[in-house]
Structure formats: structure tokens, C-alpha cells
Design a protein around this motif. Structure first.
Motif, PDB file in Angstrom:
ATOM      1  N   VAL A   1       0.822  -1.213   0.000  1.00 15.69           N
ATOM      2  CA  VAL A   1       0.000   0.000   0.000  1.00 15.69           C
ATOM      3  C   VAL A   1       0.857   1.264   0.000  1.00 15.69           C
ATOM      4  N   LEU A   2       2.077   1.190   0.497  1.00 17.85           N
ATOM      5  CA  LEU A   2       2.948   2.373   0.489  1.00 17.85           C
ATOM      6  C   LEU A   2       3.277   2.803  -0.939  1.00 17.85           C
ATOM      7  N   GLY A   3       3.319   1.841  -1.870  1.00 24.18           N
ATOM      8  CA  GLY A   3       3.571   2.180  -3.260  1.00 24.18           C
ATOM      9  C   GLY A   3       2.437   2.963  -3.892  1.00 24.18           C
ATOM     10  N   TYR A   4       1.220   2.828  -3.355  1.00 26.26           N
ATOM     11  CA  TYR A   4       0.082   3.588  -3.867  1.00 26.26           C
ATOM     12  C   TYR A   4       0.030   4.999  -3.281  1.00 26.26           C
ATOM     13  N   TYR A   5       0.481   5.165  -2.059  1.00 22.77           N
ATOM     14  CA  TYR A   5       0.396   6.456  -1.388  1.00 22.77           C
ATOM     15  C   TYR A   5       1.648   7.302  -1.564  1.00 22.77           C
ATOM     16  N   PHE A   6       2.788   6.645  -1.873  1.00 21.15           N
ATOM     17  CA  PHE A   6       4.049   7.376  -1.984  1.00 21.15           C
ATOM     18  C   PHE A   6       4.700   7.066  -3.324  1.00 21.15           C
ATOM     19  N   SER A   7       5.201   8.103  -3.960  1.00 19.47           N
ATOM     20  CA  SER A   7       5.941   7.926  -5.201  1.00 19.47           C
ATOM     21  C   SER A   7       7.307   8.589  -5.089  1.00 19.47           C
ATOM     22  N   ARG A   8       7.319   9.902  -4.943  1.00 16.78           N
ATOM     23  CA  ARG A   8       8.582  10.641  -4.843  1.00 16.78           C
ATOM     24  C   ARG A   8       9.323  10.320  -3.554  1.00 16.78           C
ATOM     25  N   ARG A   9       8.599  10.073  -2.466  1.00 14.71           N
ATOM     26  CA  ARG A   9       9.215   9.785  -1.169  1.00 14.71           C
ATOM     27  C   ARG A   9       9.067   8.320  -0.767  1.00 14.71           C
ATOM     28  N   ARG A  10       9.001   7.454  -1.743  1.00 11.47           N
ATOM     29  CA  ARG A  10       8.753   6.039  -1.449  1.00 11.47           C
ATOM     30  C   ARG A  10       9.897   5.412  -0.662  1.00 11.47           C
TER      31      ARG A  10
ATOM     32  N   ARG B   1      18.861   0.689  11.106  1.00  8.14           N
ATOM     33  CA  ARG B   1      18.187   0.472   9.816  1.00  8.14           C
ATOM     34  C   ARG B   1      18.055   1.747   8.993  1.00  8.14           C
ATOM     35  N   PRO B   2      17.585   2.868   9.589  1.00  4.71           N
ATOM     36  CA  PRO B   2      17.554   4.106   8.788  1.00  4.71           C
ATOM     37  C   PRO B   2      18.926   4.541   8.304  1.00  4.71           C
ATOM     38  N   VAL B   3      19.942   4.357   9.151  1.00  3.33           N
ATOM     39  CA  VAL B   3      21.301   4.714   8.728  1.00  3.33           C
ATOM     40  C   VAL B   3      21.745   3.834   7.565  1.00  3.33           C
ATOM     41  N   ALA B   4      21.459   2.538   7.667  1.00  2.81           N
ATOM     42  CA  ALA B   4      21.812   1.630   6.574  1.00  2.81           C
ATOM     43  C   ALA B   4      21.059   1.992   5.295  1.00  2.81           C
ATOM     44  N   GLY B   5      19.805   2.409   5.430  1.00  2.00           N
ATOM     45  CA  GLY B   5      19.045   2.834   4.260  1.00  2.00           C
ATOM     46  C   GLY B   5      19.635   4.072   3.609  1.00  2.00           C
ATOM     47  N   LEU B   6      20.083   5.032   4.414  1.00  2.53           N
ATOM     48  CA  LEU B   6      20.710   6.242   3.862  1.00  2.53           C
ATOM     49  C   LEU B   6      22.023   5.910   3.171  1.00  2.53           C
TER      50      LEU B   6
ATOM     51  N   LEU C   1      11.955   6.869   1.419  1.00  6.54           N
ATOM     52  CA  LEU C   1      11.858   7.349   2.802  1.00  6.54           C
ATOM     53  C   LEU C   1      10.727   6.658   3.545  1.00  6.54           C
ATOM     54  N   ALA C   2       9.583   6.478   2.880  1.00  6.92           N
ATOM     55  CA  ALA C   2       8.438   5.824   3.516  1.00  6.92           C
ATOM     56  C   ALA C   2       8.764   4.381   3.895  1.00  6.92           C
ATOM     57  N   ASN C   3       9.438   3.654   3.009  1.00  8.25           N
ATOM     58  CA  ASN C   3       9.803   2.264   3.315  1.00  8.25           C
ATOM     59  C   ASN C   3      10.799   2.195   4.464  1.00  8.25           C
ATOM     60  N   ALA C   4      11.748   3.144   4.502  1.00 11.87           N
ATOM     61  CA  ALA C   4      12.728   3.152   5.581  1.00 11.87           C
ATOM     62  C   ALA C   4      12.064   3.428   6.926  1.00 11.87           C
ATOM     63  N   LEU C   5      11.127   4.383   6.953  1.00 13.29           N
ATOM     64  CA  LEU C   5      10.426   4.695   8.200  1.00 13.29           C
ATOM     65  C   LEU C   5       9.517   3.538   8.623  1.00 13.29           C
ATOM     66  N   ALA C   6       8.868   2.907   7.664  1.00 19.24           N
ATOM     67  CA  ALA C   6       7.989   1.788   8.002  1.00 19.24           C
ATOM     68  C   ALA C   6       8.765   0.612   8.580  1.00 19.24           C
ATOM     69  N   SER C   7      10.003   0.408   8.114  1.00 17.70           N
ATOM     70  CA  SER C   7      10.808  -0.703   8.622  1.00 17.70           C
ATOM     71  C   SER C   7      11.224  -0.505  10.077  1.00 17.70           C
ATOM     72  N   VAL C   8      11.130   0.746  10.567  1.00 21.07           N
ATOM     73  CA  VAL C   8      11.406   0.984  11.985  1.00 21.07           C
ATOM     74  C   VAL C   8      10.402   0.223  12.849  1.00 21.07           C
ATOM     75  N   GLY C   9       9.181   0.013  12.324  1.00 22.40           N
ATOM     76  CA  GLY C   9       8.191  -0.773  13.054  1.00 22.40           C
ATOM     77  C   GLY C   9       8.660  -2.190  13.323  1.00 22.40           C
ATOM     78  N   VAL C  10       9.395  -2.767  12.371  1.00 21.36           N
ATOM     79  CA  VAL C  10       9.949  -4.112  12.577  1.00 21.36           C
ATOM     80  C   VAL C  10      10.928  -4.109  13.750  1.00 21.36           C
TER      81      VAL C  10
END
Length: 462
Positions: A128-137, A288-293, A139-148
Motif C-alpha cells: 500500500v505504500l507504493g500507492y500512497y508514496f511515489s517521490r518519497r517512497r 536500519r535508517p542509517v543503513a538505508g541512507l 523514505l516511507a519504506n525506511a520509516l515503516a521498517s522501523v516498526g519491525v
């Protein structure tokens, strides 16, 4: 179109991101707490280590293997319904598992049913993040992975707290109610325009044109759409990466299952033993966010494969440090170093896959990738449990984990070096052939020089 994207990436999209974060924490973070129940389940059912380890292996394997089925449900019913269905299945599985009288019943309820429900909620919440986010996708995936990471930190602490007062049956019953909150997350996933459009069905021919195509043809089209078998056969990079990850996954999940029993066997307090998994989760919140950056940096984007291989190698070497001593301080240091490599693997696992396969085939490539990956996850804990039953020494479990991780890193590193060398030789041959052809067709040195540069630019652009 740009206004639509801006409207999607503001306001409610961030509420959807929070819902996805919650869903991922509830589902993907849960399997890491199964080691807390390992000793008590083994005692209550009078089972061996190998028999008991089938429960976490089935749960985790189904969580990953149900991806193609989840994509079919998302295509027909949307992300909201799929996430809510997953929450109800996960709740049903854990609640019924609290009444299990045999391990085989636990395999079906807490393993198969709960794992399938978690798969639906987890993978649909990512989609669903792919439907709501395009330009910031990204960033959205990185923030969502913090939930894990939050889930990995909180589930073991809550498990240890409830286990002391309610036992594993009462704890599973309460956990069923907690997983029902996936339905709340699903209700927040309000459909947007791209979800309503029938894009997932465009790859299938209309039934009215071929009414007599038959069940076999339909199955063939479904396999082609969700499992990239042709890509596996004809893309050597995808094949090498998939086989390497499949081999790696035999060793990667073992510390999550056996670290707590290993610490308890060496007289570490039960609460402090459960805290070890929480330390890994807490560290991943920041790592995880650091690794994503780092992985998304322009200068390192072309080297993601090498970074993933290095993270796998570090993960395997870290397990060797763990077996050197079972002192609590040493295990805390092990968890901190392990978190670094784990965050790298978790961040780069699918990013590398995106780099290897064509964009239009990523969905089907991911389907086959997760199915093969789940086979390794399914067999790894029982094999380690059998090794533990034979030797009665937890150190051999970590030796086994290190062997598969280190050998997988060496295999992938060698394979990609060979493929890159062949690709480089192929490009040089193309340039040499183009130069020779120009020399034959253009006699003068000036005309030859003029014709050479466009050809070089063309080859470089590939």
C-alpha cells in the motif's frame, strides 16, 4: 498527475505510513520472540529440540512463502481487505493454539494459520505504500521498517513478562488479541485511485476472448505472473543471488530461535536472556535508517551487492564470537555487533534484487525469491535442533549458522566477480568489433575518428 502525487504524499498518507509501521511491528517482529517459549514448549510437550523447532520454522517460512498468494488477494480485493483478513487469521491461529494438546496441532494453528495471516498483513501493508508514496517512497519504506525493529525490541520483553504469570497458553491467547490490531491498521488503509484501477489484471487476457483456454493455461499464466521461473533460468545474476540468499537463510534465522535458550543453558537469568533479543531490536531502530541512507547514497548505489555480501560475511563471523563465551556481557556485545550486520542485510536484501532484475519483472522475481527463501527458513531450525539433540551443545548451532553465512558470502562474491568480468569482456569485444567494422568501411583516418566516438558513446550508455 503531479498534483495527484502531491495530494497522496501529504495528509492521510502519513497516517497510512503509521498504520504500515504498526502492522509490520506486529507481524514481522513476532517470530523473534519464539525463542522465549522454546524451553517451556519443549518441557510441556516432552519433545526434542528438533521437534520443538518446527513451530518457529513453519511460522516464519509461511510468513515469507505466502507472498504470491497475498499479491493475488491484493489484486482482487485491495490492500485494506487483505490486511484485515490477515489480522483475523493471525488472531484465530494464536487463540486456537492456546488450546493445543500436541505439537502437531501447534504446527497448524500457531505455525500455518498465524504465519499465513501475518504474511497477508505484512506484505499488503508494504504494497500500500507504493500507492500512497511515489517521490518519497524510499523514505516511507525506511520509516515503516522501523516498526519491525520496534517489534523485535518489544515482543520478547512482553513475552517474558506474560509468560511468568500466564504461561505460554495464556500468553498466546493474549497475543491473539494483540494481533487483532492488524485489522485496525487495515481499516486505516483508505483506497486511492491507483488501487481501484484494474492494473494487476492487465497481464491476463480477457476470459471472453479465450473461453476454452483451460485450467492448465490459466495456471501457466499465473505462474508466469507470480513466479519468474524463466528469469531464474536465463538471468545469471538473479540465479546466483537467489541461490546465495537461499543458502544464507539456512544460517541467518538460527540466533533468533536459539540465542535465548543458549544463554539460559549457561545460567543467564531468564529475563536477561530475553533482553538480548530486545537489544538487537532496539539497536535496529537506529541502524536500519542509517543503513538505508548509506545504501541510497549516489556513490554507493552501484556497490549495493558488495555491501550486502560484506554484511552477510560480518554476520557469519559475529556468530563465531558468540560461541567464545556465554557471559552476559559478551552476549550483549555480540548482539550489538550482530545488529549492525542484521540491519545491513535487512535493508539491502530487496534493494539488491531490484538492481538485478528488470523493473517490470520485479513482482514475479520477488515471488519466486521469497518462496525459495522460505524453504531454507523452514528446514533450518529443525536441522539445528537435530544437531543440538545429537551433540547437546548449543555452540554447534552457531557454528552451523556461521558456516552457511560465510560460505554464502563467498559464493555470491565469487559469482558476481565472474559475472562482472564476463560483462566487461563482452563490452570490450563489442567496442573492438565496432572499431574493426569502422576501419573496413571508412578508409581515411579523419573519417574513422569521426565515426568512432558515436559508437563509444552508444556502448557506454548501455
Amino acid at each position: 498527475m503531479s498534483r495527484t502525487l502531491e495530494r497522496q504524499e501529504s495528509g492521510w498518507a502519513w497516517v497510512v505510513l503509521l498504520a504500515s509501521m504498526l502492522s509490520q511491528g506486529l507481524t514481522l517482529g513476532f517470530p523473534t520472540c519464539t525463542g522465549v517459549f522454546f524451553t517451556q514448549l519443549q518441557h510441556d510437550f516432552q519433545a526434542s529440540n528438533s521437534e520443538t523447532s518446527w513451530f518457529p520454522s513453519i511460522l516464519t517460512a509461511v510468513l515469507h512463502a505466502g507472498g504470491p498468494l497475498c499479491s493475488i488477494l491484493v489484486g482482487h480485493f485491495g490492500c485494506r481487505s487483505t490486511v484485515m483478513l490477515g489480522g483475523m487469521l493471525a488472531c484465530l491461529g494464536l487463540v486456537t493454539s492456546s488450546f493445543s494438546t500436541t505439537l502437531s496441532q501447534l504446527y497448524v494453528t500457531a505455525g500455518l494459520i498465524t504465519g499465513l495471516g501475518m504474511c497477508f498483513s505484512f506484505q499488503a501493508s508494504i504494497t500500500v505504500l507504493g500507492y500512497y508514496f511515489s517521490r518519497r517512497r524510499a523514505l516511507a519504506n525506511a520509516l515503516a521498517s522501523v516498526g519491525v525493529s520496534l517489534g523485535i525490541m518489544l515482543w520478547p520483553l512482553l513475552s517474558r513478562y506474560l509468560l511468568e504469570d500466564l504461561g505460554w497458553r495464556g500468553t498466546f491467547f493474549v497475543f491473539g488479541g494483540i494481533l487483532l490490531h492488524c485489522c485496525v491498521s487495515g481499516a486505516i488503509l483508505r483506497p486511492v485511485a491507483p488501487m481501484v484501477a484494474p492494473e494487476p489484471r492487465e497481464g491476463l487476457p480477457p476470459p471472453s476472448k479465450k473461453p476454452a483456454s483451460g485450467c492448465l493455461a490459466g495456471c501457466s499464466r499465473a505462474i508466469q505472473q507470480h513466479l519468474a521461473l524463466d528469469l531464474f533460468l536465463h538471468n545469471p545474476g538473479y540465479r546466483a543471488y537467489t541461490l546465495g540468499v537461499m543458502w544464507m537463510m539456512v544460517g541467518f534465522p538460527l540466533p533468533h530461535v536459539f540465542l535465548v535458550p543458549y544463554a539460559m543453558r549457561h545460567e543467564v537469568d531468564e529475563r536477561r536472556a530475553a533482553l538480548l533479543i530486545s537489544i538487537i531490536g532496539f539497536s535496529n531502530i537506529f541502524l536500519r535508517p542509517v543503513a538505508g541512507l548509506v545504501a541510497g547514497h549516489r556513490r554507493l548505489a552501484a556497490h549495493r551487492t558488495h555491501l550486502f555480501i560484506l554484511a552477510t560475511l560480518l554476520n557469519g563471523l559475529t556468530n563465531l564470537v558468540c560461541v567464545a563465551s556465554a557471559d552476559f556481557g559478551v552476549l550483549v556485545g555480540y548482539c550489538l555487533v550482530y545488529s549492525v550486520s542484521m540491519s545491513g542485510i535487512g535493508t539491502l536484501l530487496f534493494q539488491v534484487l531490484m538492481d538485478i532484475v528488470p523493473t517490470d519483472r520485479f513482482s514475479s522475481a520477488l515471488g519466486l525469491f521469497t518462496v525459495l527463501e522460505s524453504i531454507s527458513i523452514l528446514i533450518a531450525p529443525p536441522i539445528a535442533g537435530f544437531l543440538l539433540d545429537t551433540t547437546s551443545d548449543y555452540r554447534y548451532v552457531f557454528y552451523m549458522s556461521s558456516f552457511f553465512l560465510i560460505s554464502a558470502a563467498l559464493f555470491m562474491g565469487t559469482s558476481f566477480c565472474v559475472l562482472q568480468k564476463k560483462e566487461k569482456q563482452g563490452r570490450q569485444a563489442e567496442v573492438g568489433g565496432a572499431s574493426a567494422e569502422q576501419d573496413l568501411t571508412h578508409e581515411g583516418p579523419e573519417s574513422s575518428r569521426k565515426q568512432l566516438y558515436p559508437e563509444i558513446m552508444y556502448v557506454t550508455s548501455l
